[in-house]
Design an enzyme around this catalytic site. Structure first.
Site, short mmCIF file in Angstrom:
data_model
loop_
_atom_site.label_atom_id
_atom_site.label_comp_id
_atom_site.label_asym_id
_atom_site.label_seq_id
_atom_site.Cartn_x
_atom_site.Cartn_y
_atom_site.Cartn_z
N ALA A 1 -4.41 7.21 -4.54
CA ALA A 1 -3.04 6.74 -4.78
C ALA A 1 -3.15 5.24 -5.05
CB ALA A 1 -2.19 7.02 -3.55
N SER B 1 0.85 -1.20 0.00
CA SER B 1 0.00 0.00 0.00
C SER B 1 0.88 1.24 0.00
CB SER B 1 -0.94 -0.03 1.21
OG SER B 1 -1.93 0.97 1.07
N ASN B 2 0.34 2.37 0.36
CA ASN B 2 1.14 3.61 0.39
C ASN B 2 0.62 4.52 1.50
OD1 ASN B 2 -1.04 5.34 -0.77
ND2 ASN B 2 -0.77 3.88 -2.46
N HIS B 3 1.22 5.70 1.62
CA HIS B 3 0.94 6.58 2.76
C HIS B 3 -0.32 7.43 2.62
CE1 HIS B 3 4.67 5.70 4.70
NE2 HIS B 3 5.37 6.02 3.63
#
Ligand code: CTP
Length: 410
Positions: free
Chosen positions: A287, A221-223
């Site tokens: 995102a 995943s991402n921030h």
């Protein structure tokens, strides 16, 4: 939103331009009225205005530094303040407006922060002339007033009465209370106009990260926290749109008036977005993971079994797919997260994905990007335009972005 809640001016941002006329002394009272009502006030003064009222007085009352020149005193400062202020203000009041300043405004001359903001700003302008009777009635002044009206400025007519010269006639500045009342009504009118601006329109927004499972307990995943997309969805709902928010996992509440579709993976987000791709406006803020594991392990990958990497495959580029299918009446806005050559990389994404706009986050800019309450973006248009929105709360960025995209269609 109730009509009553629109009437308040708490938190509204007023730019107050003061020019060099004797009535400038009355502006201290106007600043006080705005501040007492909870508004933020940024005073801009021409050098001549300082002969009639001190910057210290207006600066103290407004609790903000007074701006006069267009260039910063500190040579290393930024000179784009006029652009930032133009985006910041909800209303620009110029009081008192002298014949000279009105002539400059009517011809687009820029020689001070006050005149620069008039050109750079997007907010409505309320102009309150004040001068001696003969100057006011002079054909040249009347011509400026007529040009300013044609440009969309609202003019509060000067009042009849005793003038500083001792003459009696037209030329007095309306009382601060009258200017305040008109400004409040005008802010109210602007809020009502905005409220209905997207009525009958469908707005589709994606937000947040996606998660691509490696095994039952781990994912890629991402921030992303989803804040920027949620603010855009909320802003569109405030303007009356029918809003669908396709959201990856976040901890945010569904904004008022927004319909949320919860998704987890890029594939689910693609399905969710396609289902609503008839939207008039689409903002692809999420995102999205570019890669996912080729296969999700059925059971937890155990440490003892060793680990020799994850094999991945690309996900569908949702935005490119929406761009390829869109018709000419639909507006498609993409986002770009960049760390290098932000503008040129984003422009090529705009072309490649057939977008109308792309909003660039430069992750190296302080106050921009993931996990902050603020952002700073550059909006690139299909027409080659490039506009910077300086660091602001994400809610304000969302409003400024909608203003930008909608202004192009007005
Ligand atoms: N996007 C998308 N589907 C993907 C990847 C990205 O719809 N699988 C969208 C994002 O939501 C964003 C835009 O494409 O609106 C640009 O995303 P970004 O990550 O900046 O660019 P990429 O196209 O992924 O290219 P790169 O990673 O090479 O910068």
């Amino acid at each position: 939103m109730s009509t009553e809640s629109l009437k308040t001016i708490t938190g509204k941002r007023i730019i107050l331009g003061v020019t060099g006329g004797i009535a400038a002394y009355k502006i201290a009272e106007l600043v006080r009225l705005f501040k007492k009502a909870g508004a933020e006030v940024q005073v801009l003064m021409t050098p001549n205005a300082e002969k009639f009222v001190t910057p210290l007085t207006l600066g103290t009352l407004s609790e903000r530094e007074i701006l006069t020149g267009i260039f910063p005193e500190n040579e290393t400062g930024s000179w784009t303040k006029h652009v930032a202020l133009g985006l910041w203000g909800d209303l620009y009041v110029i009081a008192p407006a002298t014949a000279q300043t009105m002539a400059k405004l009517a011809t687009g001359m820029v020689d001070s922060m006050l005149t620069a903001v008039a050109l750079a700003g997007r907010c409505p302008v309320l102009i309150c002339p004040a001068m001696d009777h003969d100057m006011y009635e002079h054909g040249a002044t009347q011509k400026s007033l007529s040009v300013l009206r044609d440009l969309g400025y609202e003019v509060m007519e000067a009042r009849h009465g005793e003038l500083a010269s001792g003459l009696i006639g037209l030329g007095r500045l309306p009382e601060p209370q009258e200017i305040f009342d008109r400004a409040v009504d005008k802010l109210h009118e602007i809020a009502l106009e905005r409220q209905g601006e997207l009525a009958g329109k469908k707005v589709l927004v994606s937000a947040g990260p996606t998660r691509e499972a490696i095994d039952p307990v781990r994912f890629i995943s991402n921030h992303s926290t989803g804040t920027m997309g949620y603010e855009i969805a909320a802003a569109a709902a405030r303007r009356g749109a029918d809003v669908i928010l396709v959201s990856g996992p976040t901890s945010l509440d569904v904004p008022h008036g927004v319909n949320r579709v919860d998704v987890v993976t890029a594939a689910e987000m693609f399905t969710g977005m396609k289902a609503h791709s008839s939207a008039d406006y689409t903002f692809m803020v999420a995102a999205v993971a570019d890669f996912r594991p080729t296969a999700e392990a059925d059971s937890k990958i155990k440490k003892d079994a060793g680990f020799d990497g994850i094999s991945v495959e690309p996900t569908t580029d949702i935005l490119a797919s929406l761009g390829a299918a869109k018709n000419e009446n639909q507006v498609l806005v993409g986002f770009a997260m960049e760390t290098e050559d932000a503008v040129s990389n984003a422009r090529s994404k705009l072309e490649r994905k057939n977008l109308d706009w792309i909003v660039v986050n430069d992750l190296r800019e302080p106050g921009a990007g993931f996990g902050t309450g603020t952002n700073a973006v550059t909006i690139l248009g299909r027409d080659g335009s490039e506009s910077n929105i300086p660091v602001m709360a994400k809610r304000e960025i969302a409003e400024a972005l909608l203003d930008h995209v909608l202004a192009d269609l007005r």
